[in-house]
Design an enzyme around this catalytic site. Structure first.
Site, PDB file in Angstrom:
ATOM      1  N   SER A 222     -55.644 -14.291 -18.348  1.00  0.00           N
ATOM      2  CA  SER A 222     -56.337 -13.071 -18.768  1.00  0.00           C
ATOM      3  C   SER A 222     -55.758 -11.892 -17.989  1.00  0.00           C
ATOM      4  CB  SER A 222     -57.845 -13.210 -18.526  1.00  0.00           C
ATOM      5  OG  SER A 222     -58.098 -13.674 -17.220  1.00  0.00           O
TER       6      SER A 222
ATOM      7  N   GLU B 128     -56.465  -7.794 -16.624  1.00  0.00           N
ATOM      8  CA  GLU B 128     -57.517  -6.804 -16.352  1.00  0.00           C
ATOM      9  C   GLU B 128     -56.966  -5.387 -16.422  1.00  0.00           C
ATOM     10  OE1 GLU B 128     -60.322  -7.645 -13.141  1.00  0.00           O
ATOM     11  OE2 GLU B 128     -59.933  -5.623 -12.383  1.00  0.00           O
TER      12      GLU B 128
ATOM     13  N   GLY C 253     -71.414  -4.758  -8.252  1.00  0.00           N
ATOM     14  CA  GLY C 253     -70.787  -3.454  -8.037  1.00  0.00           C
ATOM     15  C   GLY C 253     -70.791  -3.118  -6.561  1.00  0.00           C
ATOM     16  N   ASP C 254     -69.963  -2.163  -6.194  1.00  0.00           N
ATOM     17  CA  ASP C 254     -69.878  -1.780  -4.787  1.00  0.00           C
ATOM     18  C   ASP C 254     -70.920  -0.733  -4.452  1.00  0.00           C
ATOM     19  OD1 ASP C 254     -67.875  -3.362  -3.603  1.00  0.00           O
ATOM     20  OD2 ASP C 254     -66.382  -2.298  -4.811  1.00  0.00           O
TER      21      ASP C 254
ATOM     22  N   PHE D 231     -56.469  -0.843  -0.412  1.00  0.00           N
ATOM     23  CA  PHE D 231     -57.520  -1.502  -1.174  1.00  0.00           C
ATOM     24  C   PHE D 231     -57.966  -2.793  -0.482  1.00  0.00           C
ATOM     25  CE2 PHE D 231     -59.065  -3.782  -5.069  1.00  0.00           C
ATOM     26  CZ  PHE D 231     -60.198  -2.995  -5.203  1.00  0.00           C
TER      27      PHE D 231
ATOM     28  N   HIS E  55     -55.942 -14.783 -13.630  1.00  0.00           N
ATOM     29  CA  HIS E  55     -56.372 -13.471 -14.100  1.00  0.00           C
ATOM     30  C   HIS E  55     -55.471 -12.449 -13.409  1.00  0.00           C
ATOM     31  CE1 HIS E  55     -59.366 -10.522 -15.494  1.00  0.00           C
ATOM     32  NE2 HIS E  55     -59.350  -9.974 -14.303  1.00  0.00           N
TER      33      HIS E  55
HETATM   34  P1  FAD Z   1     -72.885 -10.306  -5.439  1.00  0.00           P
HETATM   35  O1  FAD Z   1     -72.555 -11.648  -5.957  1.00  0.00           O
HETATM   36  O2  FAD Z   1     -74.268  -9.797  -5.690  1.00  0.00           O
HETATM   37  O3  FAD Z   1     -72.597 -10.323  -3.874  1.00  0.00           O
HETATM   38  C1  FAD Z   1     -72.637  -9.132  -3.092  1.00  0.00           C
HETATM   39  C2  FAD Z   1     -72.896  -9.465  -1.631  1.00  0.00           C
HETATM   40  O4  FAD Z   1     -74.250  -9.850  -1.474  1.00  0.00           O
HETATM   41  C3  FAD Z   1     -72.088 -10.650  -1.104  1.00  0.00           C
HETATM   42  O5  FAD Z   1     -71.830 -10.415   0.254  1.00  0.00           O
HETATM   43  C4  FAD Z   1     -73.015 -11.821  -1.292  1.00  0.00           C
HETATM   44  O6  FAD Z   1     -72.720 -12.893  -0.407  1.00  0.00           O
HETATM   45  C5  FAD Z   1     -74.367 -11.199  -1.014  1.00  0.00           C
HETATM   46  N1  FAD Z   1     -75.458 -11.783  -1.800  1.00  0.00           N
HETATM   47  C6  FAD Z   1     -75.417 -12.150  -3.101  1.00  0.00           C
HETATM   48  N2  FAD Z   1     -76.605 -12.609  -3.514  1.00  0.00           N
HETATM   49  C7  FAD Z   1     -77.421 -12.534  -2.443  1.00  0.00           C
HETATM   50  C8  FAD Z   1     -78.786 -12.828  -2.239  1.00  0.00           C
HETATM   51  N3  FAD Z   1     -79.557 -13.297  -3.226  1.00  0.00           N
HETATM   52  N4  FAD Z   1     -79.313 -12.618  -0.995  1.00  0.00           N
HETATM   53  C9  FAD Z   1     -78.553 -12.105   0.027  1.00  0.00           C
HETATM   54  N5  FAD Z   1     -77.230 -11.797  -0.135  1.00  0.00           N
HETATM   55  C10 FAD Z   1     -76.698 -11.998  -1.336  1.00  0.00           C
HETATM   56  N6  FAD Z   1     -66.488  -3.654  -8.933  1.00  0.00           N
HETATM   57  C11 FAD Z   1     -66.751  -2.635  -9.783  1.00  0.00           C
HETATM   58  O7  FAD Z   1     -67.389  -1.651  -9.384  1.00  0.00           O
HETATM   59  N7  FAD Z   1     -66.333  -2.670 -11.092  1.00  0.00           N
HETATM   60  C12 FAD Z   1     -65.658  -3.732 -11.598  1.00  0.00           C
HETATM   61  O8  FAD Z   1     -65.295  -3.759 -12.770  1.00  0.00           O
HETATM   62  C13 FAD Z   1     -65.359  -4.839 -10.715  1.00  0.00           C
HETATM   63  N8  FAD Z   1     -64.696  -5.936 -11.160  1.00  0.00           N
HETATM   64  C14 FAD Z   1     -64.522  -7.008 -10.327  1.00  0.00           C
HETATM   65  C15 FAD Z   1     -63.942  -8.173 -10.828  1.00  0.00           C
HETATM   66  C16 FAD Z   1     -63.781  -9.289 -10.011  1.00  0.00           C
HETATM   67  C17 FAD Z   1     -63.145 -10.544 -10.576  1.00  0.00           C
HETATM   68  C18 FAD Z   1     -64.199  -9.247  -8.645  1.00  0.00           C
HETATM   69  C19 FAD Z   1     -64.017 -10.445  -7.752  1.00  0.00           C
HETATM   70  C20 FAD Z   1     -64.776  -8.092  -8.144  1.00  0.00           C
HETATM   71  C21 FAD Z   1     -64.959  -6.968  -8.969  1.00  0.00           C
HETATM   72  N9  FAD Z   1     -65.565  -5.796  -8.504  1.00  0.00           N
HETATM   73  C22 FAD Z   1     -65.813  -4.745  -9.360  1.00  0.00           C
HETATM   74  C23 FAD Z   1     -65.959  -5.661  -7.097  1.00  0.00           C
HETATM   75  C24 FAD Z   1     -67.413  -6.074  -6.874  1.00  0.00           C
HETATM   76  O9  FAD Z   1     -68.297  -5.234  -7.578  1.00  0.00           O
HETATM   77  C25 FAD Z   1     -67.690  -5.970  -5.387  1.00  0.00           C
HETATM   78  O10 FAD Z   1     -66.970  -6.942  -4.676  1.00  0.00           O
HETATM   79  C26 FAD Z   1     -69.166  -5.987  -4.995  1.00  0.00           C
HETATM   80  O11 FAD Z   1     -69.267  -5.562  -3.643  1.00  0.00           O
HETATM   81  C27 FAD Z   1     -69.804  -7.356  -5.110  1.00  0.00           C
HETATM   82  O12 FAD Z   1     -70.035  -7.703  -6.417  1.00  0.00           O
HETATM   83  P2  FAD Z   1     -70.530  -9.183  -6.783  1.00  0.00           P
HETATM   84  O13 FAD Z   1     -70.816  -9.214  -8.203  1.00  0.00           O
HETATM   85  O14 FAD Z   1     -69.592 -10.198  -6.247  1.00  0.00           O
HETATM   86  O15 FAD Z   1     -71.896  -9.200  -5.921  1.00  0.00           O
END
Ligand code: FAD
Length: 295
Positions: free
Chosen positions: A10, A12, A103-104, A211, A261
């Site tokens: 895939s 991106e 998201g960040d 980055f 990917h």
């Molecule tokens: P989560 O899975 O929610 O994790 C975030 C943090 O919280 C981690 O440290 C995790 O260990 C912790 N955590 C999770 N669940 C819990 C819980 N229940 N209790 C306590 N702690 C918890 N960002 C963008 O803005 N736009 C994009 O399009 C984008 N695409 C991406 C694509 C990929 C393949 C990847 C790997 C990352 C992408 N990101 C993107 C970056 C991503 O949004 C960031 O890394 C963000 O900080 C974490 O997102 P996540 O979905 O992994 O979060």
């Protein structure tokens, strides 16, 4: 080696800015569509800057190509109503898969209201409840920068899978060992979905170095030193980056990674060259394999 039949590939993209960016992305898509990826994904801008951009880009790809388009959707600071509406629009467009993310957090602690969801597992449950989409989530072989320790990071990933994710894509990494160890460890936690390896060819070292500091991906010392030695020679930097990514991909495929990917940064060249170097698309005769010594 030709593993095209059994592995999922895939690509991106991010929503382009301005006419030049739009033209460049269209050109990139035209080149990469020929490789017939399983799908192409479109990132979602943190802070709302490109939310509509994601939809518009996904819509354009869906309407003008036969590629399966997979939008990213993040939930931080987004209301349930807005998420619901976005999912409805994607369903109407014929989208069948979503990359679900938290998201960040805005840097410096500024930003709008936090929204109803704190973590991606909650968004996964929400999309599952909405129905009709396969769900991909992100994961971190070198661990998410906010995680207090590796074990909690892996447990949080397992929680997203239990919430209903069908597949994961990793953050990019340059040490395949980190990926293999991560996959083994999360298997022990019961994660049984495909974990697709995210591959970032380094074509602009300064950009990737910046980055990587932010997203927690480690650039090994031997790569940094070689890249720094090429500081005034962008062509050699790019050739070396493509060579590293080719070797990484070869090893990942040999060791059984379920797919790759490509983080394309909206450019086709690196992906095309790696594809050709891997023998995945021998018809691309006009591109000579890139020569650069990794030793
Ligand atoms: P989560 O899975 O929610 O994790 C975030 C943090 O919280 C981690 O440290 C995790 O260990 C912790 N955590 C999770 N669940 C819990 C819980 N229940 N209790 C306590 N702690 C918890 N960002 C963008 O803005 N736009 C994009 O399009 C984008 N695409 C991406 C694509 C990929 C393949 C990847 C790997 C990352 C992408 N990101 C993107 C970056 C991503 O949004 C960031 O890394 C963000 O900080 C974490 O997102 P996540 O979905 O992994 O979060």
């Amino acid at each position: 080696m030709n593993t095209r039949k059994t592995r999922a590939f895939s690509f991106e993209f991010f929503p382009p800015k301005g006419d030049q960016g739009t033209d460049r992305l269209r050109d990139t898509i035209r080149h990469l569509a020929a490789l017939k990826p399983q799908y192409v994904s479109v990132t979602f801008g943190a802070g709302g800057s490109t939310r509509d951009g994601t939809y518009q880009t996904a819509r354009h790809i869906q309407k003008t190509t036969d590629l399966q388009v997979v939008p990213h959707l993040s939930c931080l600071g987004v209301s349930r109503e807005a998420l619901q509406e976005t999912l409805e629009r994607y369903r109407d467009l014929g989208v069948r898969r979503i990359v679900a993310l938290r998201g960040d957090k805005p840097r410096g602690g500024h930003g709008g209201p936090p929204g109803p969801f704190k973590y991606a597992n909650e968004l996964v449950s929400f999309i599952r409840q909405f129905g009709g989409f396969s769900i991909t989530v992100g994961c971190y072989p070198e661990f998410h920068p906010e995680s207090p320790d590796p074990q909690s990071c892996m447990k949080n990933f397992a929680r997203k899978v239990r919430a209903g994710a069908d597949e994961a894509i990793t953050q990019y990494f340059f040490s395949n060992e980190a990926y293999y160890t991560f996959v083994d460890n999360v298997h022990r936690l019961g994660v049984d979905v495909p974990i697709v390896a995210g591959l970032m060819p380094i074509t602009d070292y300064q950009q990737i170095a910046r980055f990587s500091t932010f997203c927690g991906a480690d650039i090994p010392l031997w790569i940094r030193k070689r890249m720094e030695a090429f500081a005034n020679d962008p062509a050699s930097q790019k050739a070396f980056g493509i060579e590293i990514a080719t070797r990484q991909a070869e090893d990942l495929l040999r060791q059984g990674a379920p797919g790759i990917h490509f983080y394309t940064l909206n450019k086709a060249e690196a992906t095309l060259r790696i594809w050709k170097n891997l023998g995945l698309f021998p018809a691309l005769k006009e591109l000579a394999p890139v020569q650069a010594s990794v030793s």
